[in-house]
Design a protein around this motif. Structure first.
Motif, PDB file in Angstrom:
ATOM      1  N   GLY A  86      -1.119  -2.107 -22.188  1.00 54.21           N
ATOM      2  CA  GLY A  86       0.015  -1.214 -22.387  1.00 54.21           C
ATOM      3  C   GLY A  86      -0.152   0.050 -21.575  1.00 54.21           C
ATOM      4  O   GLY A  86      -1.260   0.436 -21.209  1.00 54.21           O
ATOM      5  N   THR A  95       1.535   4.146 -21.305  1.00 55.81           N
ATOM      6  CA  THR A  95       2.445   5.198 -21.762  1.00 55.81           C
ATOM      7  C   THR A  95       2.800   6.075 -20.574  1.00 55.81           C
ATOM      8  O   THR A  95       1.918   6.564 -19.869  1.00 55.81           O
ATOM      9  N   GLU A 120       6.899   3.624 -23.505  1.00 59.98           N
ATOM     10  CA  GLU A 120       5.788   2.685 -23.446  1.00 59.98           C
ATOM     11  C   GLU A 120       6.266   1.365 -22.876  1.00 59.98           C
ATOM     12  O   GLU A 120       7.372   0.911 -23.171  1.00 59.98           O
TER      13      GLU A 120
END
Length: 234
Positions: free
Chosen positions: A204, A206, A215
């Motif tokens: 992931g 951000t 995100e």
């Protein structure tokens, strides 16, 4: 095999109206895979420079349209993210850049900026002779003498003339990225955090933009330089 493509089933990235007619042109073989937009679609539906495939083919045969610095005679050649379209006789130059929503759009650039192309490194491998092969987002590859400085997810800028790397943007916290897929496609911001996911799942990321933080996953972002967000100030 059909030579046509139903408009309702074209990739979301294609800049075409889906309900005006039943069919559009089908992309030919080439870079960018199924996401590539046929060149004639950009010339006809986006720029309005031609009215038909025949007119597009004639213009290409005159050498008045360049793709990444090269002439092409194939009006169905797939055009995709970060490709450069040049119209030297018109003194017009464009970079294919995703807009909000993920549709490919043409961003006007100056002639100097049209001499090179941004590319995302998908992976790399050692080849015979000790060189490193960088495999890029559009399906092409590039050989470099020293590959230790490059990693997957980095971006490079490649000269159209000699195919040399003229700039390198590492993928790391603090780098500038644009989302090219997903619900945040077209948004730009700095990577605030990279969250490593154990196993085979996607990491992931951000991203802090000017207006909001979002995100997404690493596969959906591409590292860019501030000059690649558009305009003629490059």
């Amino acid at each position: 095999m059909t030579k046509h493509q139903k408009r309702l089933s074209v990739p979301k990235s294609w800049p075409v109206e889906r309900k005006t007619e039943t069919f559009t042109v089908k992309a030919g073989a080439g870079p960018h895979g199924q996401a590539g937009v046929p060149l004639v679609v950009l010339l006809r539906d986006v720029l309005g420079y031609v009215d038909s495939k025949k007119e597009a083919r004639y213009a290409l045969n005159q050498g008045s349209i360049l793709v990444n610095g090269d002439e092409t005679g194939d009006e169905q050649r797939p055009i995709g993210m970060f490709d450069i379209l040049a119209f030297p006789e018109r003194d017009e130059y464009y970079r294919v850049f995703p807009d909000e929503g993920g549709r490919l759009a043409l961003t006007a650039i100056d002639e100097d900026a049209a001499g090179s192309k941004l590319a995302k490194i998908e992976d790399k491998r050692q080849v015979t002779g000790g060189k490193t092969q960088l495999n890029l987002h559009d399906g092409s590859n590039l050989l470099v003498e020293e590959g230790t400085e490059y990693d997957a997810k980095d971006s490079i800028v490649v000269s159209n003339d000699d195919k040399e790397v003229v700039a390198h943007f590492p993928y790391e916290e603090g780098c500038l990225v644009t989302a090219v897929r997903g619900q945040h496609a077209g948004e730009v911001g700095e990577v605030a955090e990279i969250e490593v996911t154990p196993g085979s799942g996607s990491n992931g990321v951000t991203v802090e933009g000017d207006d909001a933080t979002f995100e997404t996953v690493e596969e959906y972002v591409v590292v860019i330089d501030e000059n690649f967000t558009g305009g003629d100030d490059e």
